[in-house]
Design an enzyme around this catalytic site. Sequence first.
Site, PDB file in Angstrom:
ATOM      1  N   PRO A   2      -8.006   4.478 -10.845  1.00  0.00           N
ATOM      2  CA  PRO A   2      -9.782   4.787 -11.167  1.00  0.00           C
ATOM      3  C   PRO A   2      -9.919   4.520 -12.609  1.00  0.00           C
ATOM      4  CG  PRO A   2      -9.019   6.502  -9.717  1.00  0.00           C
ATOM      5  CD  PRO A   2      -7.909   5.904 -10.102  1.00  0.00           C
ATOM      6  N   GLU A   3     -11.103   3.763 -12.905  1.00  0.00           N
ATOM      7  CA  GLU A   3     -11.474   3.720 -14.406  1.00  0.00           C
ATOM      8  C   GLU A   3     -12.479   4.917 -14.703  1.00  0.00           C
ATOM      9  OE1 GLU A   3     -11.849  -0.298 -16.016  1.00  0.00           O
ATOM     10  OE2 GLU A   3     -10.652  -1.295 -14.363  1.00  0.00           O
ATOM     11  N   LYS A  52     -10.189   9.107 -18.473  1.00  0.00           N
ATOM     12  CA  LYS A  52      -9.397   8.914 -16.880  1.00  0.00           C
ATOM     13  C   LYS A  52      -8.896  10.577 -16.673  1.00  0.00           C
ATOM     14  CE  LYS A  52      -7.944   4.378 -17.034  1.00  0.00           C
ATOM     15  NZ  LYS A  52      -6.795   3.308 -16.800  1.00  0.00           N
ATOM     16  N   ARG A 153      -5.481  13.696 -28.038  1.00  0.00           N
ATOM     17  CA  ARG A 153      -4.654  12.607 -28.084  1.00  0.00           C
ATOM     18  C   ARG A 153      -5.294  11.573 -27.483  1.00  0.00           C
ATOM     19  NH1 ARG A 153      -0.505  16.308 -25.570  1.00  0.00           N
ATOM     20  NH2 ARG A 153      -1.251  15.470 -23.240  1.00  0.00           N
ATOM     21  N   ASN A 195      -8.021  -1.981 -16.038  1.00  0.00           N
ATOM     22  CA  ASN A 195      -7.956  -3.468 -16.189  1.00  0.00           C
ATOM     23  C   ASN A 195      -9.065  -4.284 -15.783  1.00  0.00           C
ATOM     24  OD1 ASN A 195      -5.829  -5.492 -16.405  1.00  0.00           O
ATOM     25  ND2 ASN A 195      -5.116  -5.563 -14.426  1.00  0.00           N
ATOM     26  N   ARG A 287       0.901  -5.351 -16.778  1.00  0.00           N
ATOM     27  CA  ARG A 287      -0.465  -5.286 -16.033  1.00  0.00           C
ATOM     28  C   ARG A 287      -0.813  -6.893 -15.926  1.00  0.00           C
ATOM     29  NH1 ARG A 287      -2.829  -0.440 -15.374  1.00  0.00           N
ATOM     30  NH2 ARG A 287      -4.112  -1.533 -14.125  1.00  0.00           N
TER      31      ARG A 287
END
Length: 298
Positions: A2-3, A52, A153, A195, A287
């Site tokens: 999931p984005e 995310k 981070r 992606n 990817r």
Amino acid sequence: MPEGHSIHRLARQFQDVFGGQQLDVSSPQGRFAAGAHLLTGHTLVEALAHGKQLFLRFDHGLYLHVHLGLYGAWSFGGDDSFTGASSIGAPRRVGERETGKATSEDGKGYSGPPAPVGAVRVRLVSAHGWADLRGATTCAVITAAEAATVLGRLGPDPLHNKPGDREEFIRRLRRRKTAVAMLLMDQSVLAGVGNIYRAEVLFRQGVDPHLPGNKVAAAVAGRLWDDAVAVMSDGVRSGRIVTTPRALWPAGTEVAPDADAHYVYKRNGLPCRTCGTAVGLAEMAGRKLYWCPGCQSS
């Protein structure tokens, strides 16, 4: 996986259906039993998303931290007051998706959650409904300090778009020699883009995905940020990633068919919607990368 728009929708749903309520937390699978013991009986104060990462903050200062990864998904259900999607997540075999309504067909007859199905890592139960988590990459109880470390981070999140975030993204992108397509997926540079958004935003802005970050003009980097804000905000509203305008959909269509929802993502070999060049496909850092060699040449 999931984005970011899906995780923000998850946070909003948790806030709507569980916010301010005392929850029973369990681990039907057993792998999260110790963590569930720390949370059960406490009230969910706030649901937060950054990129995310999902954080559920409880009234005693502990957080449930979840990253769905490639296989994780939440399912929901409850009575007729328990509204929202029935499932949000990323089962690897079917891709990212969000389905149904969380209420049962006979919400007024709701008498509690059903028996767990499959490997349910965590179950949250309120007086009006339940949520089950399966398959997540990260599922942990953490302190406020540990949550701050995780957030520290991460790069800026386009869906927060706070003052200074745009400038910070530009700085992080342009200090690296790595290909811009890789940097947009680096969560320490930009949080929440995956992606699909990566491919579509680069196409929409006509940026060569192989261009090193330090060769991207500041103005172009700013446009990448602005476009990510726009298309991801659309995704939060609709629950889908649609990056094409209505003019490219079939006549009279109010909702984009899946085949017409994107410019280049999973359209390799098909003609570019803008210039007619065959959409390219390559592998970058493990990817799949989709782009138009005609519209996105340096």
